[in-house]
Design a protein around this motif. Structure first.
Motif, PDB file in Angstrom:
ATOM      1  N   ALA A   1      67.296  -9.629  -7.088  1.00  0.00           N
ATOM      2  CA  ALA A   1      66.987 -10.841  -6.307  1.00  0.00           C
ATOM      3  C   ALA A   1      68.104 -11.118  -5.299  1.00  0.00           C
ATOM      4  CB  ALA A   1      66.810 -12.040  -7.248  1.00  0.00           C
ATOM      5  N   VAL A   2      69.336 -10.932  -5.759  1.00  0.00           N
ATOM      6  CA  VAL A   2      70.462 -11.155  -4.838  1.00  0.00           C
ATOM      7  C   VAL A   2      70.387 -10.150  -3.689  1.00  0.00           C
ATOM      8  CG1 VAL A   2      72.970 -11.034  -4.624  1.00  0.00           C
ATOM      9  CG2 VAL A   2      71.939 -12.169  -6.595  1.00  0.00           C
ATOM     10  N   ASP A   3      70.076  -8.868  -4.059  1.00  0.00           N
ATOM     11  CA  ASP A   3      69.976  -7.851  -3.004  1.00  0.00           C
ATOM     12  C   ASP A   3      68.861  -8.190  -2.004  1.00  0.00           C
ATOM     13  OD1 ASP A   3      72.065  -6.227  -3.767  1.00  0.00           O
ATOM     14  OD2 ASP A   3      70.821  -4.973  -5.092  1.00  0.00           O
ATOM     15  N   VAL A   4      67.707  -8.596  -2.543  1.00  0.00           N
ATOM     16  CA  VAL A   4      66.561  -8.922  -1.681  1.00  0.00           C
ATOM     17  C   VAL A   4      66.923 -10.038  -0.689  1.00  0.00           C
ATOM     18  CG1 VAL A   4      64.326 -10.089  -1.767  1.00  0.00           C
ATOM     19  CG2 VAL A   4      64.723  -8.087  -3.168  1.00  0.00           C
ATOM     20  N   LEU A   5      67.597 -11.064  -1.212  1.00  0.00           N
ATOM     21  CA  LEU A   5      67.971 -12.179  -0.331  1.00  0.00           C
ATOM     22  C   LEU A   5      69.037 -11.749   0.670  1.00  0.00           C
ATOM     23  CD1 LEU A   5      68.001 -15.136  -2.874  1.00  0.00           C
ATOM     24  CD2 LEU A   5      66.308 -14.662  -1.095  1.00  0.00           C
ATOM     25  N   ALA A   6      69.950 -10.918   0.197  1.00  0.00           N
ATOM     26  CA  ALA A   6      71.001 -10.455   1.098  1.00  0.00           C
ATOM     27  C   ALA A   6      70.417  -9.601   2.212  1.00  0.00           C
ATOM     28  CB  ALA A   6      72.052  -9.672   0.324  1.00  0.00           C
TER      29      ALA A   6
ATOM     30  N   SER B   1      62.075 -21.888 -11.081  1.00  0.00           N
ATOM     31  CA  SER B   1      63.190 -22.736 -10.637  1.00  0.00           C
ATOM     32  C   SER B   1      64.360 -21.878 -10.162  1.00  0.00           C
ATOM     33  CB  SER B   1      63.644 -23.650 -11.782  1.00  0.00           C
ATOM     34  OG  SER B   1      64.107 -22.869 -12.861  1.00  0.00           O
ATOM     35  N   GLU B   2      64.525 -20.735 -10.852  1.00  0.00           N
ATOM     36  CA  GLU B   2      65.629 -19.869 -10.458  1.00  0.00           C
ATOM     37  C   GLU B   2      65.361 -19.284  -9.061  1.00  0.00           C
ATOM     38  OE1 GLU B   2      66.777 -17.217 -13.515  1.00  0.00           O
ATOM     39  OE2 GLU B   2      68.180 -16.105 -12.247  1.00  0.00           O
ATOM     40  N   ARG B   3      64.106 -18.932  -8.867  1.00  0.00           N
ATOM     41  CA  ARG B   3      63.759 -18.411  -7.534  1.00  0.00           C
ATOM     42  C   ARG B   3      63.976 -19.501  -6.452  1.00  0.00           C
ATOM     43  NH1 ARG B   3      59.228 -15.596  -9.952  1.00  0.00           N
ATOM     44  NH2 ARG B   3      57.872 -17.317  -9.384  1.00  0.00           N
ATOM     45  N   ASP B   4      63.589 -20.744  -6.746  1.00  0.00           N
ATOM     46  CA  ASP B   4      63.777 -21.835  -5.781  1.00  0.00           C
ATOM     47  C   ASP B   4      65.260 -22.065  -5.478  1.00  0.00           C
ATOM     48  OD1 ASP B   4      61.141 -22.355  -5.310  1.00  0.00           O
ATOM     49  OD2 ASP B   4      60.964 -23.776  -6.984  1.00  0.00           O
ATOM     50  N   TRP B   5      66.043 -22.006  -6.508  1.00  0.00           N
ATOM     51  CA  TRP B   5      67.484 -22.209  -6.329  1.00  0.00           C
ATOM     52  C   TRP B   5      68.053 -21.136  -5.393  1.00  0.00           C
ATOM     53  CZ3 TRP B   5      71.474 -24.941  -5.929  1.00  0.00           C
ATOM     54  CH2 TRP B   5      72.760 -24.437  -6.074  1.00  0.00           C
ATOM     55  N   LEU B   6      67.624 -19.864  -5.694  1.00  0.00           N
ATOM     56  CA  LEU B   6      68.104 -18.770  -4.851  1.00  0.00           C
ATOM     57  C   LEU B   6      67.590 -18.929  -3.409  1.00  0.00           C
ATOM     58  CD1 LEU B   6      67.627 -15.779  -7.320  1.00  0.00           C
ATOM     59  CD2 LEU B   6      69.773 -16.836  -6.613  1.00  0.00           C
TER      60      LEU B   6
ATOM     61  N   GLY C   1      67.664 -10.147   3.576  1.00  0.00           N
ATOM     62  CA  GLY C   1      66.786 -10.974   4.420  1.00  0.00           C
ATOM     63  C   GLY C   1      65.321 -10.744   4.097  1.00  0.00           C
ATOM     64  N   ARG C   2      65.032 -10.473   2.818  1.00  0.00           N
ATOM     65  CA  ARG C   2      63.641 -10.234   2.431  1.00  0.00           C
ATOM     66  C   ARG C   2      63.211 -11.221   1.361  1.00  0.00           C
ATOM     67  NH1 ARG C   2      61.878  -5.064   3.363  1.00  0.00           N
ATOM     68  NH2 ARG C   2      59.840  -6.025   3.021  1.00  0.00           N
ATOM     69  N   PRO C   3      63.315 -12.547   1.634  1.00  0.00           N
ATOM     70  CA  PRO C   3      62.982 -13.522   0.591  1.00  0.00           C
ATOM     71  C   PRO C   3      61.515 -13.438   0.172  1.00  0.00           C
ATOM     72  CG  PRO C   3      63.252 -14.612   2.717  1.00  0.00           C
ATOM     73  CD  PRO C   3      63.696 -13.211   2.891  1.00  0.00           C
ATOM     74  N   GLU C   4      60.656 -12.843   1.018  1.00  0.00           N
ATOM     75  CA  GLU C   4      59.233 -12.763   0.645  1.00  0.00           C
ATOM     76  C   GLU C   4      59.014 -11.860  -0.559  1.00  0.00           C
ATOM     77  OE1 GLU C   4      60.600 -11.250   3.160  1.00  0.00           O
ATOM     78  OE2 GLU C   4      59.833  -9.217   3.340  1.00  0.00           O
ATOM     79  N   LEU C   5      60.018 -11.035  -0.880  1.00  0.00           N
ATOM     80  CA  LEU C   5      59.877 -10.149  -2.046  1.00  0.00           C
ATOM     81  C   LEU C   5      60.249 -10.858  -3.345  1.00  0.00           C
ATOM     82  CD1 LEU C   5      61.390  -6.817  -0.602  1.00  0.00           C
ATOM     83  CD2 LEU C   5      58.988  -7.446  -0.859  1.00  0.00           C
TER      84      LEU C   5
END
Lengths: 141, 843
Positions: free
Chosen positions: B88-93, B108-113, B95-99
């Motif tokens: 999840a950290v890699d995906v956000l880093a 909730s964890e996803r929302d926080w991230l 720039g692929r939050p849609e994944l």
């Protein structure tokens, strides 16, 4: 022999107005009767006539000796009883006016909030990811 | 590309889409082809696959794996929670939050991230949206996130109502939570209503936050300001807003917190508070008050009443200042009209004192601070009326107030208070003034010696140049009337050293006339340069010129060829180009044309004058060059019609002078002034026909006499002009004709004589030709070329004789003088004789 000076004869400063000269004439004539002096009545008459007939602006003349050359030299400098300093206006607003204070404090409150928000924005570095503030487990507690 | 593990073997994906299982020991070394997102240093192998898929998807690499297959393999490979979180950290880093929804995590964890990622990306709405979905009682770090994002959310005008809900569970334990509630409430940022709790909240928030120390200090200073407390550590207010600093200045009275540019923003009562506490400088207040004229006027009256105009005093209804000014101006009417008040009673009493009515004055009528002085004055007047010396009653407070000195002399009389040595020791400044005052009084009384003595006494005390110059001026006046002009000039020259006034220059111009006119002229020249008014500069010029003309001009220093002396030549040249009235300009141009012609005629003499293009400038510059030029300009102006009066006066003056000169020089063979007369005729500047004929006659007579004396012939045009003059003269009536007859006769005669002389010279030349022709013909054979030449010459001589005779014959009838007519007859007879002899030879 120097030319006669109408202002000296009447005992007035150079370039005074005709009105002043007429008053001086009356004073000089009385003094002449009482005490005598260097001038005759004819001199006074001549002097008054001369001043009344003189140039529209005597200050532009260069044919009459000027006494004084600088009238301000005879004005004692400084302030005192007969030359009081300007009077400052007394205050016309209420002291610590509540209405004005409310207004200023209201504006100050808004300035404070801006400062706080700015300060936090400048100071709080966002975490790189959601787990660095203690991890997801900690963050969720 | 290795995409996972299966049956203990590495699972590989080829670019063709086929998969293959390989023993890990047989795997090749990792390749070095990373480009674009593929360079991302992933936390997990799955993250690495996502990075490659992203690079392929964005076209930053030419590899041909299918990105969807790679992503699917990556998501499938994340089996445990830790791997999923790292993915999840890699995906956000990347720039692929849609994944993120495809990774198995709690919502909730996803929302926080997502909230963190959106905040970092500057997406205010997404960050707030994600934060709002969090469970309210969890994710305590959201307080820091919200505090950091508040500015952006407020700027974007987002709906912040979810925030209080989100931070509610932490209100008791986290001051920051309470601050967020306060700042997110609509309209809740009015700190005027800060409650004690809120202050505590804000303070705690600052204390507990990771603010830098200077920033925290500023915050504390700001809080101190809004709570009306003195800041613990002054000097931390630089970044505070204007109102925060105003409140701080109110509490502390410290200067320098408020800039002049902020003054207009401060409510007037608060500004008055600040003025009274000294927290704001007068300059800052006055500089900063400009927008509102009423407020500006009020503040000027409060701080610098001396700068108020009288109308402003009235507008403010500033009674005390109005009364004070009425007194100073001697405006008793206004003073009487201002009703009854402490101020009016005070100044009316002072007026009474000035008027010599001390006996009717009560100290109770003046302001308390002046009562002692008035009591002293009353006592002094009593001493004087008792006949005792008033020096006995002089008190320090009386003499130390210089504004009272004139009253002291009024009580004692102009010369009644002697500046004794004792008084001089006690009150030197007063004695200096008294001596100066008395020197003037003695001049008024005609007591020249006493005036000089008083002036000398003043000079022994005075140091100020103003006073010394005046004392010297009074002394010089006394000396002048005693006939000691040398000493008077010395005194005035001493006064003029350094700073000097036009009055002193004018005075030396008066005193020096008798003894040293050039000194007078020099100082009048200075006055011509320095006087404050053009009228005075002109008066100085007139006087200097008068003095110069009435003295031996040759005794004045003069370093050029013009008559004007050095003493005022330069000043006069500078004055003529000043912004003078045209009349004064004309006057000076005339003077310069007469006495400084070479300079006036030079090319740029009047370039700086506003009158450089006027008729006056043209006329006098021409006058300076020569008279015929001037007459030409005069004639042009007259021909244009409506010649100004001054020009007609110039014409008349010229006419008068010209007549004198012409008559005086009629018998002067060297005079050329006749040309001036003829120029006046030529340019038609003369007023009447009689004048024109007169000047023609005088001009012709003068010019002809000059030419005859030098053996020259008059021009034919002059002869014709003479005949025209005679015709005009003959048309005059009897009286005028009689008046002009002598001039006409003289002009005619002189032209006739000139012509006779010319005819005689021509006849002589003809006789010479005749004689040489006789020789030539006598030696030549008849019919030879020489013989023919001789005959031709005889014919020419005969023709010349006829020509001379034809020219002379008319003069016989118009010349009256016998001797001249005899000469004419003789010449005519001679021509006849010679012609006859020629004709005889020619047969």
């Amino acid at each position: 022999m120097p030319e006669r000076n109408p202002y000296l004869i009447l005992g007035v400063d150079f370039a005074v107005s005709g009105d002043v000269a007429r008053r001086a004439f009356a004073y000089a004539a009385r003094r002449l009767r009482r005490e005598g002096g260097a001038w005759e009545v004819e001199d006074l008459n001549w002097a008054l006539h001369e001043i009344e007939e003189l140039h529209a602006n005597p200050a532009d003349l260069v044919s009459v000796y000027r006494v004084p050359a600088n009238p301000s030299a005879f004005e004692p400098s400084g302030e005192g009883l007969f030359r009081a300093p300007p009077v400052a206006l007394a205050r016309r607003t209420p002291q610590l006016d509540p209405e004005s204070l409310v207004a200023v404090r209201g504006q100050a409150g808004r300035e404070l909030d801006e400062l706080l928000v700015d300060a936090f924005r400048e100071s709080l570095a966002l975490p790189e990811n959601g787990y660095e503030l203690g991890g997801a487990k900690d963050a969720g507690t | 590309m290795r995409i996972g593990e299966e049956q203990g073997q590495a699972k590989l994906l080829h670019e063709s889409g086929e998969t293959e299982l390989l023993d890990p020991a047989e795997l090749p070394s990792p390749s070095d082809w990373e480009e674009g997102s593929a360079t991302y240093d992933a936390r997990t192998p799955a993250g690495r696959l996502i990075a490659v898929a992203s690079a392929i998807g964005e076209g930053s690499t030419k590899r041909k794996w299918d990105p969807d297959t790679l992503q699917h393999a990556a998501l499938e490979s994340a089996c445990d929670l830790l791997t999923r979180r790292l993915l999840a950290v890699d995906v956000l880093a990347l720039g692929r939050p849609e994944l993120l929804p495809s990774i198995e995590l709690a919502a909730s964890e996803r929302d926080w991230l997502l909230a963190i990622a959106a905040a970092r990306a500057g997406d205010a709405l997404a960050a707030l949206s994600a934060l709002s979905r969090l469970p309210a009682d969890r994710y305590r770090p959201k307080l820091l996130l919200a505090a950091g994002q508040l500015q952006a959310w407020r700027s974007a005008s987002l709906d912040l109502t979810p925030l209080p809900v989100q931070v509610a569970p932490f209100l008791q334990s986290e001051p920051l939570a309470r601050l967020i509630v306060r700042l997110s409430a609509p309209g809740g940022d009015d700190s005027a209503a800060l409650t004690g709790d809120e202050i505590e909240v804000v303070t705690e928030a600052i204390d507990c936050s990771p603010l830098a120390a200077p920033l925290a200090a500023e915050m504390r200073a700001a809080i101190a300001a809004v709570t009306g407390r003195t800041p613990e550590r002054p000097g931390q207010e630089d970044r505070l807003g204007a109102n925060l600093r105003v409140l701080t200045a109110l509490v502390t009275g410290r200067k320098g917190l408020i800039d002049s540019s902020e003054v207009d923003l401060i409510p007037l009562p608060i500004l008055d508070d600040l003025i009274e506490s000294g927290a704001v400088t007068d300059d800052a207040v006055l500089e900063g008050s400009a927008k509102n004229p009423h407020r500006t006027r009020y503040l000027k009256a409060r701080l610098t009443p001396e700068n108020l105009r009288d109308t402003e005093v009235d507008q403010l209804d500033h009674h005390e200042e109005r009364v004070r000014r009425a007194f100073l101006y001697g405006d008793t009417k206004t003073l009487e009209s201002l009703g009854d008040s402490d101020a009016t009673r005070h100044y009316r009493t002072l007026l009474a004192i000035r008027a010599g009515k001390l006996s009717s004055v009560s100290p109770a009528d003046v302001l308390p601070e002046a009562r002692g002085l008035v009591e002293d004055l009353i006592q002094l007047a009593g001493v004087h009326s008792d006949g005792r010396p008033i020096s006995e009653a002089l008190t320090d407070r009386l003499v130390l107030d210089p504004t009272i000195w004139p009253v002291l002399t009024e009580i004692a009389g102009p010369t009644g208070l002697a500046p004794t040595p004792q008084l001089k020791d006690r009150y030197p400044a007063f004695c200096e003034w008294l001596a100066l005052h008395q020197a003037r009084e003695h001049l008024f009384l005609g007591n020249w010696e006493r005036a000089i003595a008083a002036a000398d006494f003043c000079l022994s005390l005075a140091e100020a140049e103003t006073v010394r110059d005046e004392a010297l001026n009074l002394k010089a006046c006394g000396l002048h009337y005693l006939g000691q002009d040398g000493r008077a000039i010395g005194a005035l020259e001493e006064a003029i050293q350094g700073v000097h006034s036009e009055a002193l220059l004018a005075n030396i111009g008066i005193v020096a006339v008798g003894l040293d006119p050039e000194v007078a002229g020099r100082h009048l020249g200075m006055l011509m340069d320095e006087a404050p008014t053009l009228a005075l500069r002109m008066a100085a010029a007139d006087r200097a010129l008068t003095i110069w003309r009435n003295t031996d001009e040759g005794s004045w220093r003069n370093s050029d060829n013009s008559p004007l002396p050095d003493a005022f030549q330069g000043p006069l040249r500078r004055l003529v180009v000043a912004q003078l009235p045209l009349e004064d300009f004309r006057h000076l141009a005339y003077v310069l044309a007469m006495y400084d012609g070479a300079w006036l005629a030079s090319a740029h003499s009047l370039t700086d004058s506003p009158h450089r293009d006027t008729l006056e400038a043209r006329f006098y510059r021409a006058r300076a060059a020569d008279l015929p030029q001037m007459i030409k300009v005069m004639g042009e102006a007259m021909a244009a019609g409506s010649a100004p009066r001054w020009l007609l006066d110039e014409r008349d003056s010229l006419r008068s002078s010209a007549i004198d000169i012409l008559f005086d020089s009629l018998d002067e063979p060297d005079s050329t002034f006749g040309t001036v007369a003829l120029a006046m005729v030529q340019h038609q500047v003369l007023e009447s026909q009689e004048d024109t004929l007169l000047f023609t006659g005088l001009g012709v007579a003068g010019v002809t006499y000059h030419l005859s004396a030098h053996g020259e012939e008059v021009a034919d045009s002059l002869v014709q002009q003479t005949h025209r003059m005679r015709e005009g003269w003959q048309r005059l009536d009897g009286e005028a004709r009689t008046r002009l007859e002598p001039v006409v006769e003289l002009a005619t005669r002189r032209v006739a004589i000139n012509r006779v002389q010319a005819g005689e010279r021509e006849l002589d030349r003809a006789i010479d030709i005749f004689n040489t022709s006789l020789d030539l013909g006598g030696r030549a054979e008849p019919g030879s070329p020489a013989y023919s030449e001789a005959l031709g010459r005889f014919r020419s001589v005969a023709s010349i004789c006829r020509s001379i005779r034809d020219e002379m014959l008319p003069w016989v009838t118009i010349v009256d003088r016998e001797d001249v007519r005899g000469g004419l007859d003789k010449l005519i007879e001679a021509t006849r004789d010679l012609e006859h002899r020629c004709l005889e030879i020619l047969g």
